[in-house]
Write a protein that holds these residues in place. Structure first.
Motif, mmCIF file in Angstrom:
data_model
loop_
_atom_site.group_PDB
_atom_site.id
_atom_site.type_symbol
_atom_site.label_atom_id
_atom_site.label_comp_id
_atom_site.label_asym_id
_atom_site.label_seq_id
_atom_site.Cartn_x
_atom_site.Cartn_y
_atom_site.Cartn_z
ATOM 1 N N HIS A 131 0.845 -1.190 0.000
ATOM 2 C CA HIS A 131 0.000 0.000 0.000
ATOM 3 C C HIS A 131 0.886 1.247 0.000
ATOM 4 O O HIS A 131 1.915 1.299 0.675
ATOM 5 N N ILE A 132 0.479 2.267 -0.742
ATOM 6 C CA ILE A 132 1.314 3.448 -0.890
ATOM 7 C C ILE A 132 1.379 4.290 0.387
ATOM 8 O O ILE A 132 2.316 5.070 0.588
ATOM 9 N N VAL A 133 0.387 4.136 1.269
ATOM 10 C CA VAL A 133 0.329 4.955 2.484
ATOM 11 C C VAL A 133 0.549 4.132 3.747
ATOM 12 O O VAL A 133 1.323 4.522 4.629
ATOM 13 N N PHE A 134 -0.123 2.997 3.863
ATOM 14 C CA PHE A 134 -0.117 2.248 5.122
ATOM 15 C C PHE A 134 1.142 1.394 5.289
ATOM 16 O O PHE A 134 1.677 0.868 4.312
ATOM 17 N N PRO A 135 1.570 1.223 6.537
ATOM 18 C CA PRO A 135 2.662 0.278 6.801
ATOM 19 C C PRO A 135 2.126 -1.152 6.692
ATOM 20 O O PRO A 135 0.973 -1.409 7.056
ATOM 21 N N PRO A 136 2.914 -2.084 6.198
ATOM 22 C CA PRO A 136 2.428 -3.460 6.106
ATOM 23 C C PRO A 136 2.353 -4.116 7.480
ATOM 24 O O PRO A 136 3.261 -3.979 8.300
ATOM 25 N N THR A 137 1.264 -4.799 7.727
ATOM 26 C CA THR A 137 1.126 -5.552 8.985
ATOM 27 C C THR A 137 1.777 -6.908 8.790
ATOM 28 O O THR A 137 1.311 -7.722 8.001
ATOM 29 N N THR A 138 2.871 -7.151 9.509
ATOM 30 C CA THR A 138 3.615 -8.393 9.309
ATOM 31 C C THR A 138 3.653 -9.293 10.540
ATOM 32 O O THR A 138 4.116 -10.422 10.452
ATOM 33 N N LEU A 139 3.161 -8.801 11.682
ATOM 34 C CA LEU A 139 3.254 -9.587 12.908
ATOM 35 C C LEU A 139 2.082 -9.291 13.832
ATOM 36 O O LEU A 139 1.677 -8.135 13.976
ATOM 37 N N VAL A 140 1.563 -10.333 14.457
ATOM 38 C CA VAL A 140 0.601 -10.181 15.539
ATOM 39 C C VAL A 140 1.228 -10.782 16.791
ATOM 40 O O VAL A 140 1.879 -11.836 16.732
ATOM 41 N N ALA A 141 1.077 -10.100 17.926
ATOM 42 C CA ALA A 141 1.662 -10.560 19.184
ATOM 43 C C ALA A 141 0.573 -10.674 20.248
ATOM 44 O O ALA A 141 -0.235 -9.768 20.431
ATOM 45 N N VAL A 142 0.585 -11.783 20.945
ATOM 46 C CA VAL A 142 -0.346 -12.064 22.034
ATOM 47 C C VAL A 142 0.449 -12.202 23.322
ATOM 48 O O VAL A 142 1.547 -12.779 23.321
ATOM 49 N N GLU A 143 -0.074 -11.682 24.424
ATOM 50 C CA GLU A 143 0.562 -11.810 25.740
ATOM 51 C C GLU A 143 -0.307 -12.691 26.627
ATOM 52 O O GLU A 143 -1.479 -12.400 26.842
ATOM 53 N N ASN A 144 0.278 -13.770 27.149
ATOM 54 C CA ASN A 144 -0.481 -14.745 27.935
ATOM 55 C C ASN A 144 0.392 -15.313 29.059
ATOM 56 O O ASN A 144 1.399 -15.951 28.770
ATOM 57 N N THR A 145 0.016 -15.080 30.342
ATOM 58 C CA THR A 145 -1.084 -14.251 30.793
ATOM 59 C C THR A 145 -0.767 -12.780 30.547
ATOM 60 O O THR A 145 0.387 -12.432 30.313
ATOM 61 N N HIS A 146 -1.812 -11.934 30.632
ATOM 62 C CA HIS A 146 -1.596 -10.521 30.339
ATOM 63 C C HIS A 146 -1.361 -9.758 31.629
ATOM 64 O O HIS A 146 -2.234 -9.674 32.494
ATOM 65 N N ASN A 147 -0.178 -9.182 31.729
ATOM 66 C CA ASN A 147 0.264 -8.513 32.953
ATOM 67 C C ASN A 147 -0.676 -7.390 33.368
ATOM 68 O O ASN A 147 -1.339 -7.456 34.419
ATOM 69 N N ARG A 148 -0.778 -6.349 32.549
ATOM 70 C CA ARG A 148 -1.573 -5.181 32.928
ATOM 71 C C ARG A 148 -3.070 -5.442 32.826
ATOM 72 O O ARG A 148 -3.876 -4.644 33.320
ATOM 73 N N GLY A 149 -3.452 -6.555 32.223
ATOM 74 C CA GLY A 149 -4.856 -6.945 32.209
ATOM 75 C C GLY A 149 -5.273 -7.641 33.492
ATOM 76 O O GLY A 149 -6.423 -8.070 33.619
ATOM 77 N N GLY A 150 -4.342 -7.771 34.443
ATOM 78 C CA GLY A 150 -4.662 -8.393 35.716
ATOM 79 C C GLY A 150 -4.335 -9.867 35.776
ATOM 80 O O GLY A 150 -4.858 -10.587 36.621
ATOM 81 N N GLY A 151 -3.452 -10.319 34.881
ATOM 82 C CA GLY A 151 -3.098 -11.735 34.890
ATOM 83 C C GLY A 151 -4.116 -12.626 34.223
ATOM 84 O O GLY A 151 -4.168 -13.829 34.483
ATOM 85 N N VAL A 152 -4.939 -12.050 33.317
ATOM 86 C CA VAL A 152 -5.954 -12.866 32.653
ATOM 87 C C VAL A 152 -5.296 -13.828 31.676
ATOM 88 O O VAL A 152 -4.258 -13.538 31.072
ATOM 89 N N VAL A 153 -5.932 -14.978 31.523
ATOM 90 C CA VAL A 153 -5.473 -15.991 30.579
ATOM 91 C C VAL A 153 -6.116 -15.712 29.221
ATOM 92 O O VAL A 153 -7.335 -15.568 29.122
ATOM 93 N N PHE A 154 -5.304 -15.633 28.177
ATOM 94 C CA PHE A 154 -5.841 -15.375 26.843
ATOM 95 C C PHE A 154 -6.670 -16.578 26.408
ATOM 96 O O PHE A 154 -6.199 -17.714 26.474
ATOM 97 N N PRO A 155 -7.922 -16.362 25.972
ATOM 98 C CA PRO A 155 -8.776 -17.497 25.592
ATOM 99 C C PRO A 155 -8.133 -18.319 24.469
ATOM 100 O O PRO A 155 -7.786 -17.773 23.411
ATOM 101 N N GLN A 156 -7.972 -19.599 24.690
ATOM 102 C CA GLN A 156 -7.248 -20.422 23.729
ATOM 103 C C GLN A 156 -7.958 -20.531 22.382
ATOM 104 O O GLN A 156 -7.310 -20.552 21.334
ATOM 105 N N GLU A 157 -9.284 -20.572 22.405
ATOM 106 C CA GLU A 157 -10.018 -20.645 21.140
ATOM 107 C C GLU A 157 -9.719 -19.426 20.277
ATOM 108 O O GLU A 157 -9.570 -19.537 19.050
ATOM 109 N N GLU A 158 -9.592 -18.267 20.912
ATOM 110 C CA GLU A 158 -9.290 -17.050 20.162
ATOM 111 C C GLU A 158 -7.838 -17.042 19.712
ATOM 112 O O GLU A 158 -7.515 -16.548 18.618
ATOM 113 N N ALA A 159 -6.948 -17.582 20.529
ATOM 114 C CA ALA A 159 -5.545 -17.673 20.126
ATOM 115 C C ALA A 159 -5.400 -18.542 18.883
ATOM 116 O O ALA A 159 -4.637 -18.217 17.962
#
Length: 347
Positions: A131-159
């Motif tokens: 794309h002439i304007v947008f940066p290419p999205t090349t990576l998605v990162a998930v944090e599990n458990t999520h620190n600032r989210g209160g230690g929540v476990v990332f739902p595995q089905e969504e992962a």
């Protein structure tokens, strides 16, 4: 038992504050070592093989810290100018001194809420290459458990759905699993199952497992080979590091099974706090060993809570103007989690 001395503070600032146990210290002192830069440290090699096996990956690499593991992951999975999609308040964005921009030249786009997001939100935020304007999205990162989210476990089905979407879109996927051992204990799922949707995964040994130093990256053999070079570039290459790796090996044998105790203690602490006037705490987020709560208007702010807590021998962290974090770990017993001083730090 540590913390039995009434003059010793109860340290709930993080699960990184633990000291090595006598057994761990013995293992470190007696560890067979070699020069890891030549691939000749038997303790490091054994730790890497064991973590790779636990995570169901081809190979693994021992690094000094979780931040370096995350930064090496960014370095080998992106190019300067790329976009990385991740959940809000991710450690990579909030707690790594701007390293993603400085080291890899990437920009971050935050999706979701409370550290969690969906494959649909990933797809909506994705920007294709060329794309002439947008940066290419090349990576998605998930944090599990999520620190600032209160230690929540990332739902595995969504992962799983996120990993599938990333592959379909031609993106790489990364799991910041600094507390993945906690996620496994809380969810009842294996480490390999939690890691399966992702190309590259990191785990920390210096948090719930009580080691003094170290994290491990695991993934495809060719990615780990590139990570070796990136580790060197970032100054993380070590020599007789088997002394440190031995702590990880000991912890895998002795400290994995007890993580549920930390979770139970965090829940007990959270339930005590949730009943206090002026405290706002969503008990649904207390899924592992982290308790995050807010103080309401009219109640003391976070800085005051931290100061008052220290006066009664409890150390906690201010995570915002009215946000406080407490973390249980192997040096915090059930008696400590249920003790009267804990309630005082929110008074």
């Amino acid at each position: 038992m540590r913390n039995s001395n009434p003059m010793t503070p109860i340290d709930l600032r993080s699960d990184t504050v633990t000291a090595p146990s006598p057994g761990m210290r013995r293992a470190m002192a007696e560890a067979p070592v070699g020069d890891d830069q030549y691939g000749e440290d038997p303790s490091v090699n054994r730790l890497q093989e064991r973590i790779a096996d636990l995570l169901g990956k081809e190979a693994a690499l021992f690094l000094p810290s979780g931040t370096m593991a995350n930064q090496v992951g960014l370095k080998i999975l992106t190019r300067p100018g790329d976009e990385v999609i991740l959940g809000d308040e991710a450690h990579i964005v909030w707690h790594e001194s701007g390293a993603g921009a400085a080291n890899s030249g990437v920009q971050f786009t935050v999706v979701g809420r409370g550290g969690l997001f969906t494959a649909a939100e990933l797809r909506a935020a994705y920007k294709p290459p060329g794309h002439i304007v947008f940066p290419p999205t090349t990576l998605v990162a998930v944090e599990n458990t999520h620190n600032r989210g209160g230690g929540v476990v990332f739902p595995q089905e969504e992962a799983v759905a996120i990993g599938a979407a990333a592959r379909e879109l031609g993106m790489a996927s990364y799991l910041d699993g600094a507390r993945l051992f906690n996620a496994a204990a809380a969810s009842g799922r294996s480490l390999a199952e939690l890691a399966a949707p992702f190309d590259l995964v990191s785990v920390a040994l210096s948090k719930g497992l009580g080691c003094p130093v170290g994290s491990v990256l695991a993934g495809r053999r060719d990615d780990i080979a590139r990570a070796v070079r990136a580790r060197r570039m970032f100054g993380g290459a070590m020599r007789q590091s088997g002394i440190l790796a031995a702590a990880g090996l000991w912890a895998l044998d002795h400290n994995l099974g007890r993580l549920a105790e930390d979770h139970a203690n965090a829940r007990l602490l959270a339930e005590r706090l949730a009943g206090l006037r002026g405290v706002s705490l969503d008990l649904a987020t207390v899924q592992s060993n982290i308790v995050i709560f807010q103080t309401e208007e009219g109640a003391p702010d976070a800085a005051t809570v931290v100061a008052r807590a220290e006066e009664v021998g409890v150390l906690v962290s201010a995570f915002g103007a009215r946000t406080v974090r407490a973390v249980t770990h192997l040096d915090v017993s059930r008696a400590i989690a249920n003790s009267p001083p804990i309630a005082l730090f929110s008074a």
